[in-house]
Design an enzyme around this catalytic site. Sequence first.
Site, PDB file in Angstrom:
ATOM      1  N   HIS A 171       2.190 -74.151  -0.406  1.00  0.00           N
ATOM      2  CA  HIS A 171       1.952 -73.527   0.895  1.00  0.00           C
ATOM      3  C   HIS A 171       1.258 -74.471   1.878  1.00  0.00           C
ATOM      4  O   HIS A 171       0.524 -74.037   2.758  1.00  0.00           O
ATOM      5  CB  HIS A 171       1.127 -72.239   0.731  1.00  0.00           C
ATOM      6  CG  HIS A 171       1.877 -71.167  -0.005  1.00  0.00           C
ATOM      7  ND1 HIS A 171       1.267 -70.163  -0.711  1.00  0.00           N
ATOM      8  CD2 HIS A 171       3.211 -70.948  -0.142  1.00  0.00           C
ATOM      9  CE1 HIS A 171       2.195 -69.365  -1.250  1.00  0.00           C
ATOM     10  NE2 HIS A 171       3.374 -69.826  -0.924  1.00  0.00           N
ATOM     11  N   SER A 187      -1.983 -63.828  -8.295  1.00  0.00           N
ATOM     12  CA  SER A 187      -1.570 -62.430  -8.434  1.00  0.00           C
ATOM     13  C   SER A 187      -0.060 -62.338  -8.692  1.00  0.00           C
ATOM     14  O   SER A 187       0.441 -61.280  -9.046  1.00  0.00           O
ATOM     15  CB  SER A 187      -1.925 -61.651  -7.169  1.00  0.00           C
ATOM     16  OG  SER A 187      -1.324 -62.263  -6.041  1.00  0.00           O
ATOM     17  N   CYS A 244      -3.626 -84.639  23.174  1.00  0.00           N
ATOM     18  CA  CYS A 244      -2.565 -84.400  24.171  1.00  0.00           C
ATOM     19  C   CYS A 244      -2.726 -83.034  24.845  1.00  0.00           C
ATOM     20  O   CYS A 244      -1.967 -82.699  25.752  1.00  0.00           O
ATOM     21  CB  CYS A 244      -1.187 -84.490  23.519  1.00  0.00           C
ATOM     22  SG  CYS A 244      -0.664 -82.988  22.664  1.00  0.00           S
TER      23      CYS A 244
HETATM   24  P1  NAD Z   1      -4.148 -63.826  -4.488  1.00  0.00           P
HETATM   25  O1  NAD Z   1      -5.293 -63.792  -3.566  1.00  0.00           O
HETATM   26  O2  NAD Z   1      -2.976 -62.985  -4.199  1.00  0.00           O
HETATM   27  O3  NAD Z   1      -4.634 -63.402  -5.946  1.00  0.00           O
HETATM   28  C1  NAD Z   1      -5.785 -63.931  -6.539  1.00  0.00           C
HETATM   29  C2  NAD Z   1      -5.667 -63.724  -8.031  1.00  0.00           C
HETATM   30  O4  NAD Z   1      -6.757 -64.411  -8.647  1.00  0.00           O
HETATM   31  C3  NAD Z   1      -5.753 -62.269  -8.478  1.00  0.00           C
HETATM   32  O5  NAD Z   1      -4.726 -62.028  -9.425  1.00  0.00           O
HETATM   33  C4  NAD Z   1      -7.133 -62.174  -9.139  1.00  0.00           C
HETATM   34  O6  NAD Z   1      -7.162 -61.256 -10.200  1.00  0.00           O
HETATM   35  C5  NAD Z   1      -7.324 -63.596  -9.641  1.00  0.00           C
HETATM   36  N1  NAD Z   1      -8.723 -64.014  -9.794  1.00  0.00           N
HETATM   37  C6  NAD Z   1      -9.827 -63.600  -9.125  1.00  0.00           C
HETATM   38  N2  NAD Z   1     -10.910 -64.276  -9.545  1.00  0.00           N
HETATM   39  C7  NAD Z   1     -10.483 -65.158 -10.494  1.00  0.00           C
HETATM   40  C8  NAD Z   1     -11.140 -66.137 -11.291  1.00  0.00           C
HETATM   41  N3  NAD Z   1     -12.441 -66.383 -11.197  1.00  0.00           N
HETATM   42  N4  NAD Z   1     -10.387 -66.844 -12.152  1.00  0.00           N
HETATM   43  C9  NAD Z   1      -9.043 -66.630 -12.272  1.00  0.00           C
HETATM   44  N5  NAD Z   1      -8.395 -65.715 -11.542  1.00  0.00           N
HETATM   45  C10 NAD Z   1      -9.100 -64.993 -10.659  1.00  0.00           C
HETATM   46  O7  NAD Z   1      -3.763 -65.344  -4.634  1.00  0.00           O
HETATM   47  P2  NAD Z   1      -2.379 -66.089  -4.765  1.00  0.00           P
HETATM   48  O8  NAD Z   1      -1.606 -65.505  -5.875  1.00  0.00           O
HETATM   49  O9  NAD Z   1      -2.730 -67.518  -4.766  1.00  0.00           O
HETATM   50  O10 NAD Z   1      -1.523 -65.784  -3.447  1.00  0.00           O
HETATM   51  C11 NAD Z   1      -2.000 -65.628  -2.162  1.00  0.00           C
HETATM   52  C12 NAD Z   1      -1.903 -66.732  -1.127  1.00  0.00           C
HETATM   53  O11 NAD Z   1      -3.232 -66.924  -0.750  1.00  0.00           O
HETATM   54  C13 NAD Z   1      -1.471 -68.088  -1.494  1.00  0.00           C
HETATM   55  O12 NAD Z   1      -0.344 -68.339  -0.761  1.00  0.00           O
HETATM   56  C14 NAD Z   1      -2.560 -69.060  -0.971  1.00  0.00           C
HETATM   57  O13 NAD Z   1      -1.994 -69.950  -0.036  1.00  0.00           O
HETATM   58  C15 NAD Z   1      -3.484 -68.206  -0.223  1.00  0.00           C
HETATM   59  N6  NAD Z   1      -4.939 -68.427  -0.399  1.00  0.00           N
HETATM   60  C16 NAD Z   1      -5.420 -69.642  -0.785  1.00  0.00           C
HETATM   61  C17 NAD Z   1      -6.772 -69.824  -0.976  1.00  0.00           C
HETATM   62  C18 NAD Z   1      -7.253 -71.187  -1.402  1.00  0.00           C
HETATM   63  O14 NAD Z   1      -6.650 -72.184  -1.024  1.00  0.00           O
HETATM   64  N7  NAD Z   1      -8.307 -71.269  -2.219  1.00  0.00           N
HETATM   65  C19 NAD Z   1      -7.653 -68.757  -0.806  1.00  0.00           C
HETATM   66  C20 NAD Z   1      -7.129 -67.523  -0.401  1.00  0.00           C
HETATM   67  C21 NAD Z   1      -5.758 -67.379  -0.219  1.00  0.00           C
HETATM   68 ZN    ZN Z   2      -0.735 -83.340  20.421  1.00  0.00          ZN
END
Ligand code: NAD
Ligand code: ZN
Length: 247
Positions: free
Chosen positions: A120, A190, A151
Amino acid sequence: MDDLIKQAADDLAAARNVVALTGAGISVESGIMPFRGKGGLWEKYDPMEVAHIDAFMRDPARVWSLLVKDMKETLDTASPNDGHKGLAKLEAMEKLSTVITQNIDGLHQAAGNTDVIEFHGSFARQRCMDCNQIYDTREVDISEIPPRCSCGGILRPDAVFFGEMIPQDAMWRSRQAACDCDLMLVVGTSAVVQPAALMPVYAKESGAKIIEINPEKTPLTHEISDYLIMGQAGEIMNGIMSRLESR
Ligand code: NAD
Ligand code: ZN
């Protein structure tokens, strides 16, 4: 749970090519909130209001101040936790080849993984919407929102908003990595965001073993994963790595 940690260490020891698919959950122990699940950002905001490209195009200043500014402040100081470090160790042991991450936080690279597919995109970079110039996020001045390029164009995260396409190259390389591995670690996702959630399906179809690490069940848990180790990524990876390293 101890039995599953032992099982995972055994499976990793036997594997030849491990690939990891990670999501926001792996960065929770670094202080970065996930979107879904307990304490997730979606309890606070409507995703379509803050993370959809249409919302950004309509009112960049609003999205910058609601979401992007907080994220920059968090990411400027976040550091890898034992979950990221465990995956970096697996690469150093020549077990793991590739990390496919949905995260935009750059923490896998900070931990030492060298082949990280940013499914992403990345928040470490900002891109000018007019001239495409790239800026290092830490160097972007946010005293005025939205921040601007020299710019005059508005800067946006070089990440994929809802409603945008996955970069072709990331899609193709991830699929290839998923099909080539014999063990996939699915950590902290998730598994509801497509097409990222398809990667474990491709791996499974190619005969790989799938191990999930997550405090909660996901749509993969019964259908695709061989087993789920329930818990926090850092704690579980620590347990697995100390077993693997003491073999
Ligand atoms: P999500 O937010 O949909 O799900 C998070 C998952 O992590 C859940 O299943 C939850 O149960 C689990 N979880 C929570 N705490 C945890 C821990 N300590 N250890 C292991 N698992 C744990 O996340 P996703 O599936 O990555 O999808 C959502 C989108 O969110 C992605 O596209 C991403 O780009 C974006 N996002 C990224 C960040 C980041 O870069 N850190 C933060 C928030 C969202
Ligand atoms: Zn520019």
